[in-house]
Design a protein around this motif. Structure first.
Motif, PDB file in Angstrom:
ATOM      1  N   ARG A 127       0.851  -1.190   0.000  1.00  0.00           N
ATOM      2  CA  ARG A 127       0.000   0.000   0.000  1.00  0.00           C
ATOM      3  C   ARG A 127       0.884   1.237   0.000  1.00  0.00           C
ATOM      4  NH1 ARG A 127      -4.009  -1.711   5.006  1.00  0.00           N
ATOM      5  NH2 ARG A 127      -2.223  -0.941   6.203  1.00  0.00           N
ATOM      6  N   PRO A 128       0.471   2.283  -0.689  1.00  0.00           N
ATOM      7  CA  PRO A 128       1.245   3.518  -0.632  1.00  0.00           C
ATOM      8  C   PRO A 128       1.148   4.135   0.767  1.00  0.00           C
ATOM      9  CG  PRO A 128      -0.786   3.864  -1.857  1.00  0.00           C
ATOM     10  CD  PRO A 128      -0.705   2.390  -1.562  1.00  0.00           C
ATOM     11  N   THR A 129       2.208   4.779   1.174  1.00  0.00           N
ATOM     12  CA  THR A 129       2.254   5.437   2.478  1.00  0.00           C
ATOM     13  C   THR A 129       2.047   6.930   2.283  1.00  0.00           C
ATOM     14  OG1 THR A 129       3.731   3.749   3.366  1.00  0.00           O
ATOM     15  CG2 THR A 129       3.713   5.867   4.506  1.00  0.00           C
ATOM     16  N   THR A 130       1.103   7.489   3.034  1.00  0.00           N
ATOM     17  CA  THR A 130       0.842   8.925   2.936  1.00  0.00           C
ATOM     18  C   THR A 130       1.942   9.697   3.659  1.00  0.00           C
ATOM     19  OG1 THR A 130      -0.431   9.060   4.994  1.00  0.00           O
ATOM     20  CG2 THR A 130      -1.650   8.466   2.969  1.00  0.00           C
ATOM     21  N   ALA A 131       1.983  10.996   3.440  1.00  0.00           N
ATOM     22  CA  ALA A 131       2.974  11.844   4.111  1.00  0.00           C
ATOM     23  C   ALA A 131       2.773  11.792   5.628  1.00  0.00           C
ATOM     24  CB  ALA A 131       2.878  13.278   3.597  1.00  0.00           C
ATOM     25  N   ALA A 132       1.526  11.823   6.071  1.00  0.00           N
ATOM     26  CA  ALA A 132       1.249  11.769   7.514  1.00  0.00           C
ATOM     27  C   ALA A 132       1.696  10.432   8.110  1.00  0.00           C
ATOM     28  CB  ALA A 132      -0.234  11.996   7.766  1.00  0.00           C
ATOM     29  N   GLU A 133       1.471   9.354   7.370  1.00  0.00           N
ATOM     30  CA  GLU A 133       1.905   8.036   7.843  1.00  0.00           C
ATOM     31  C   GLU A 133       3.430   7.944   7.890  1.00  0.00           C
ATOM     32  OE1 GLU A 133      -1.826   5.263   6.315  1.00  0.00           O
ATOM     33  OE2 GLU A 133      -0.119   5.598   4.992  1.00  0.00           O
ATOM     34  N   ALA A 134       4.091   8.487   6.883  1.00  0.00           N
ATOM     35  CA  ALA A 134       5.557   8.468   6.855  1.00  0.00           C
ATOM     36  C   ALA A 134       6.116   9.236   8.049  1.00  0.00           C
ATOM     37  CB  ALA A 134       6.066   9.059   5.542  1.00  0.00           C
ATOM     38  N   SER A 135       5.501  10.353   8.384  1.00  0.00           N
ATOM     39  CA  SER A 135       5.928  11.135   9.542  1.00  0.00           C
ATOM     40  C   SER A 135       5.723  10.341  10.831  1.00  0.00           C
ATOM     41  CB  SER A 135       5.141  12.446   9.587  1.00  0.00           C
ATOM     42  OG  SER A 135       5.488  13.183  10.730  1.00  0.00           O
ATOM     43  N   PHE A 136       4.581   9.693  10.940  1.00  0.00           N
ATOM     44  CA  PHE A 136       4.295   8.848  12.111  1.00  0.00           C
ATOM     45  C   PHE A 136       5.349   7.753  12.257  1.00  0.00           C
ATOM     46  CE2 PHE A 136       2.275   4.708  13.194  1.00  0.00           C
ATOM     47  CZ  PHE A 136       1.986   4.930  14.530  1.00  0.00           C
ATOM     48  N   LEU A 137       5.674   7.081  11.171  1.00  0.00           N
ATOM     49  CA  LEU A 137       6.660   6.001  11.211  1.00  0.00           C
ATOM     50  C   LEU A 137       8.052   6.534  11.537  1.00  0.00           C
ATOM     51  CD1 LEU A 137       5.387   3.998   8.105  1.00  0.00           C
ATOM     52  CD2 LEU A 137       5.164   3.324  10.514  1.00  0.00           C
TER      53      LEU A 137
ATOM     54  N   ASP B 168       8.740   9.144  13.275  1.00  0.00           N
ATOM     55  CA  ASP B 168       8.766   9.676  14.637  1.00  0.00           C
ATOM     56  C   ASP B 168       8.557   8.608  15.709  1.00  0.00           C
ATOM     57  OD1 ASP B 168       9.205  12.183  13.559  1.00  0.00           O
ATOM     58  OD2 ASP B 168       7.107  12.806  13.705  1.00  0.00           O
ATOM     59  N   GLY B 169       8.730   7.357  15.357  1.00  0.00           N
ATOM     60  CA  GLY B 169       8.668   6.306  16.375  1.00  0.00           C
ATOM     61  C   GLY B 169       7.516   5.343  16.215  1.00  0.00           C
ATOM     62  N   GLY B 170       6.580   5.633  15.337  1.00  0.00           N
ATOM     63  CA  GLY B 170       5.499   4.704  15.011  1.00  0.00           C
ATOM     64  C   GLY B 170       4.755   4.193  16.221  1.00  0.00           C
ATOM     65  N   TYR B 171       4.568   2.885  16.248  1.00  0.00           N
ATOM     66  CA  TYR B 171       3.765   2.261  17.297  1.00  0.00           C
ATOM     67  C   TYR B 171       4.338   2.541  18.687  1.00  0.00           C
ATOM     68  CZ  TYR B 171       1.251  -1.016  20.170  1.00  0.00           C
ATOM     69  OH  TYR B 171       0.495  -1.547  21.173  1.00  0.00           O
ATOM     70  N   GLY B 172       5.643   2.429  18.837  1.00  0.00           N
ATOM     71  CA  GLY B 172       6.255   2.647  20.142  1.00  0.00           C
ATOM     72  C   GLY B 172       5.966   4.032  20.685  1.00  0.00           C
ATOM     73  N   ALA B 173       6.048   5.045  19.836  1.00  0.00           N
ATOM     74  CA  ALA B 173       5.761   6.414  20.260  1.00  0.00           C
ATOM     75  C   ALA B 173       4.288   6.554  20.655  1.00  0.00           C
ATOM     76  CB  ALA B 173       6.116   7.394  19.145  1.00  0.00           C
ATOM     77  N   MET B 174       3.401   5.940  19.885  1.00  0.00           N
ATOM     78  CA  MET B 174       1.972   6.004  20.213  1.00  0.00           C
ATOM     79  C   MET B 174       1.701   5.318  21.549  1.00  0.00           C
ATOM     80  SD  MET B 174      -1.001   7.169  19.394  1.00  0.00           S
ATOM     81  CE  MET B 174      -1.000   7.551  17.643  1.00  0.00           C
ATOM     82  N   LEU B 175       2.330   4.179  21.781  1.00  0.00           N
ATOM     83  CA  LEU B 175       2.143   3.468  23.038  1.00  0.00           C
ATOM     84  C   LEU B 175       2.601   4.327  24.212  1.00  0.00           C
ATOM     85  CD1 LEU B 175       1.334   0.912  24.590  1.00  0.00           C
ATOM     86  CD2 LEU B 175       3.646   0.033  24.150  1.00  0.00           C
TER      87      LEU B 175
END
Length: 193
Positions: free
Chosen positions: A166-176, A178-185
């Motif tokens: 799947r293509p990754t959006t700019a917002a998703e790329a930023s989330f990933l 910036d730490g992705g799941y670990g940062a969200m947790l």
């Protein structure tokens, strides 16, 4: 072919709880070697009889939700039987079969909801961890809340994009980035501390 008892014996007794959610090449290889053909039978629709009692349904859910994540790590096939696991989990929960299984095994009834990219399933997972496993500690609930927060933000799990082509959006790329799941947790844990 392995039996439901073989699945439960391996996952709940042989494998340490600490290993359930971490990457371990040896465990991945063991699951592939021992359970790939049984998983394929489930994927092909041949294990419906496992959905007739609580313990065998739990084995079916582990086989179709957890094991593919180990057997096919970083590949789209890791999620290929999620719909089967989700349907089995919803059926079992509606029948209160989850309540007939003690923790920590009970959590595996709720993980297909937490793995779903549907917000209603995410809300239900949080509710179930909160109400049906309150003594299991805050970790499960924090993880459920983190999964829900990601679905609320993106409508899907961005860290699956590569595996699912799947293509990754700019917002998703930023989330990933910036730490992705670990940062969200960590955010969820801080907010609920």
């Amino acid at each position: 072919m392995q039996t439901a008892e073989d699945v439960l014996g391996y996952w709940l007794d042989e494998v340490n709880e600490a290993d359930w959610y971490r990457q371990d090449d040896a465990i991945d290889a063991t699951i592939r070697e021992r359970f790939l053909s049984t998983w394929q039978r489930a994927a092909d629709g041949h294990l419906g009889l496992w959905l007739t009692c609580p313990s065998e349904t739990l084995a079916y859910i582990i086989l179709t939700d957890q094991f593919p994540r180990n057997m096919f790590r970083a590949s789209g096939e890791a999620f290929s039987t999620d719909a089967l696991a989700l349907a089995a989990a919803k059926m079992a929960i509606d029948r209160d079969w989850d309540l007939r299984i003690d923790a920590p095994g009970r959590q595996f009834f709720y993980l297909p909801l937490m793995h779903s990219e549907n917000l209603a399933d995410q809300d239900r997972a949080v509710r179930l961890f909160h109400t049906r496993m309150p003594d299991a500690g805050a970790a499960n609930l924090d993880h459920a809340r983190a999964h829900r927060a990601i679905i609320r933000s993106f409508g899907r799990f961005p860290y699956r994009n590569d595996a699912l082509d799947r293509p990754t959006t700019a917002a998703e790329a930023s989330f990933l980035r910036d730490g992705g799941y670990g940062a969200m947790l960590r955010q969820v844990m801080a907010a609920n501390a």
